[in-house]
Design a protein around this motif. Sequence first.
Motif, mmCIF file in Angstrom:
data_model
loop_
_atom_site.group_PDB
_atom_site.id
_atom_site.type_symbol
_atom_site.label_atom_id
_atom_site.label_comp_id
_atom_site.label_asym_id
_atom_site.label_seq_id
_atom_site.Cartn_x
_atom_site.Cartn_y
_atom_site.Cartn_z
ATOM 1 N N THR A 68 0.820 -1.206 0.000
ATOM 2 C CA THR A 68 0.000 0.000 0.000
ATOM 3 C C THR A 68 0.858 1.261 0.000
ATOM 4 O O THR A 68 0.550 2.228 -0.699
ATOM 5 C CB THR A 68 -0.955 0.006 1.209
ATOM 6 O OG1 THR A 68 -1.755 -1.185 1.141
ATOM 7 C CG2 THR A 68 -1.860 1.205 1.191
ATOM 8 N N ALA A 69 1.948 1.269 0.740
ATOM 9 C CA ALA A 69 2.835 2.436 0.790
ATOM 10 C C ALA A 69 3.426 2.725 -0.586
ATOM 11 O O ALA A 69 3.607 3.887 -0.955
ATOM 12 C CB ALA A 69 3.943 2.227 1.817
ATOM 13 N N ASP A 70 3.724 1.675 -1.355
ATOM 14 C CA ASP A 70 4.247 1.861 -2.710
ATOM 15 C C ASP A 70 3.191 2.498 -3.611
ATOM 16 O O ASP A 70 3.502 3.376 -4.424
ATOM 17 C CB ASP A 70 4.684 0.516 -3.306
ATOM 18 C CG ASP A 70 5.782 -0.149 -2.496
ATOM 19 O OD1 ASP A 70 6.746 0.550 -2.123
ATOM 20 O OD2 ASP A 70 5.670 -1.360 -2.240
ATOM 21 N N ILE A 71 1.960 2.053 -3.487
ATOM 22 C CA ILE A 71 0.863 2.624 -4.270
ATOM 23 C C ILE A 71 0.667 4.083 -3.887
ATOM 24 O O ILE A 71 0.509 4.948 -4.747
ATOM 25 C CB ILE A 71 -0.431 1.811 -4.078
ATOM 26 C CG1 ILE A 71 -0.249 0.420 -4.705
ATOM 27 C CG2 ILE A 71 -1.631 2.540 -4.688
ATOM 28 C CD1 ILE A 71 -1.360 -0.543 -4.408
ATOM 29 N N ASP A 72 0.704 4.360 -2.589
ATOM 30 C CA ASP A 72 0.548 5.742 -2.131
ATOM 31 C C ASP A 72 1.654 6.634 -2.696
ATOM 32 O O ASP A 72 1.399 7.764 -3.116
ATOM 33 C CB ASP A 72 0.545 5.816 -0.607
ATOM 34 C CG ASP A 72 -0.711 5.220 0.005
ATOM 35 O OD1 ASP A 72 -1.730 5.106 -0.716
ATOM 36 O OD2 ASP A 72 -0.682 4.871 1.197
ATOM 37 N N LYS A 73 2.882 6.129 -2.730
ATOM 38 C CA LYS A 73 3.994 6.905 -3.281
ATOM 39 C C LYS A 73 3.789 7.144 -4.775
ATOM 40 O O LYS A 73 3.991 8.252 -5.272
ATOM 41 C CB LYS A 73 5.323 6.195 -3.042
ATOM 42 C CG LYS A 73 6.512 6.972 -3.555
ATOM 43 C CD LYS A 73 7.822 6.290 -3.231
ATOM 44 C CE LYS A 73 8.977 7.120 -3.778
ATOM 45 N NZ LYS A 73 10.263 6.492 -3.509
ATOM 46 N N ALA A 74 3.374 6.110 -5.503
ATOM 47 C CA ALA A 74 3.126 6.256 -6.937
ATOM 48 C C ALA A 74 2.039 7.291 -7.193
ATOM 49 O O ALA A 74 2.176 8.149 -8.062
ATOM 50 C CB ALA A 74 2.733 4.909 -7.547
ATOM 51 N N LEU A 75 0.976 7.233 -6.421
ATOM 52 C CA LEU A 75 -0.116 8.180 -6.605
ATOM 53 C C LEU A 75 0.279 9.593 -6.202
ATOM 54 O O LEU A 75 -0.194 10.563 -6.796
ATOM 55 C CB LEU A 75 -1.352 7.717 -5.847
ATOM 56 C CG LEU A 75 -1.975 6.454 -6.433
ATOM 57 C CD1 LEU A 75 -3.091 5.947 -5.548
ATOM 58 C CD2 LEU A 75 -2.468 6.693 -7.839
ATOM 59 N N SER A 76 1.160 9.711 -5.242
ATOM 60 C CA SER A 76 1.673 11.025 -4.867
ATOM 61 C C SER A 76 2.436 11.639 -6.035
ATOM 62 O O SER A 76 2.296 12.836 -6.328
ATOM 63 C CB SER A 76 2.582 10.898 -3.636
ATOM 64 O OG SER A 76 3.171 12.125 -3.332
ATOM 65 N N ILE A 77 3.220 10.833 -6.727
ATOM 66 C CA ILE A 77 3.952 11.304 -7.905
ATOM 67 C C ILE A 77 2.968 11.712 -8.997
ATOM 68 O O ILE A 77 3.109 12.779 -9.599
ATOM 69 C CB ILE A 77 4.927 10.217 -8.415
ATOM 70 C CG1 ILE A 77 6.046 9.998 -7.393
ATOM 71 C CG2 ILE A 77 5.486 10.578 -9.788
ATOM 72 C CD1 ILE A 77 6.903 8.768 -7.658
ATOM 73 N N VAL A 78 1.954 10.887 -9.234
ATOM 74 C CA VAL A 78 0.950 11.202 -10.258
ATOM 75 C C VAL A 78 0.259 12.515 -9.935
ATOM 76 O O VAL A 78 0.130 13.394 -10.790
ATOM 77 C CB VAL A 78 -0.077 10.051 -10.383
ATOM 78 C CG1 VAL A 78 -1.274 10.481 -11.220
ATOM 79 C CG2 VAL A 78 0.583 8.810 -10.977
ATOM 80 N N ARG A 79 -0.179 12.667 -8.698
ATOM 81 C CA ARG A 79 -0.869 13.902 -8.304
ATOM 82 C C ARG A 79 0.031 15.120 -8.465
ATOM 83 O O ARG A 79 -0.402 16.160 -8.942
ATOM 84 C CB ARG A 79 -1.365 13.791 -6.866
ATOM 85 C CG ARG A 79 -2.543 12.870 -6.717
ATOM 86 C CD ARG A 79 -3.069 12.874 -5.292
ATOM 87 N NE ARG A 79 -4.035 11.805 -5.126
ATOM 88 C CZ ARG A 79 -3.863 10.758 -4.338
ATOM 89 N NH1 ARG A 79 -2.776 10.638 -3.605
ATOM 90 N NH2 ARG A 79 -4.789 9.831 -4.259
ATOM 91 N N GLU A 80 1.286 14.982 -8.064
ATOM 92 C CA GLU A 80 2.228 16.094 -8.195
ATOM 93 C C GLU A 80 2.397 16.490 -9.653
ATOM 94 O O GLU A 80 2.386 17.678 -9.993
ATOM 95 C CB GLU A 80 3.577 15.718 -7.594
ATOM 96 C CG GLU A 80 4.631 16.791 -7.738
ATOM 97 C CD GLU A 80 6.004 16.363 -7.215
ATOM 98 O OE1 GLU A 80 6.996 16.939 -7.675
ATOM 99 O OE2 GLU A 80 6.066 15.456 -6.373
ATOM 100 N N LEU A 81 2.537 15.510 -10.524
ATOM 101 C CA LEU A 81 2.749 15.802 -11.938
ATOM 102 C C LEU A 81 1.505 16.391 -12.594
ATOM 103 O O LEU A 81 1.621 17.147 -13.558
ATOM 104 C CB LEU A 81 3.166 14.527 -12.684
ATOM 105 C CG LEU A 81 4.527 13.967 -12.300
ATOM 106 C CD1 LEU A 81 4.773 12.654 -13.026
ATOM 107 C CD2 LEU A 81 5.633 14.977 -12.597
#
Length: 87
Positions: A68-81
Motif C-alpha cells: 500500500t505504501a508503494d501505491i501511495d507513493k506512486a499516486l503522490s507522484i501522479v498527483r504532483e505531476l
Amino acid sequence: MINQCLRRRFQESVTHVEDVETNIVIFRIDHPVHTWQTFVEAAQAHGLRIAELGHGRIRAVTHSDIETADIDKALSIVRELLQFQAV
C-alpha cells in the motif's frame, strides 16, 4: 483485490481509467501542460515506472511485492505531476 484498490485510487487522480481484471491499470491523462509523452517521461524521472500502451493509454502494473505504501507513493507522484504547472 490490490488492483481494485489501485484502480480506485488512480480514479481519484486521473481520468479515463479502463476496467481491467488484472494487476494492470490502464489510464489516460487530460492535462493542460502534459502530453502522455511528457507525463510518462516526468513520472520515470521521479522513479515511477509506467509506459505508454498505444493511442495515449498509460499502463501501470502492480506486482506481488507492491505494498500500500508503494501505491501511495506512486499516486503522490501522479498527483504532483498533474498539478497545473508550466514545464
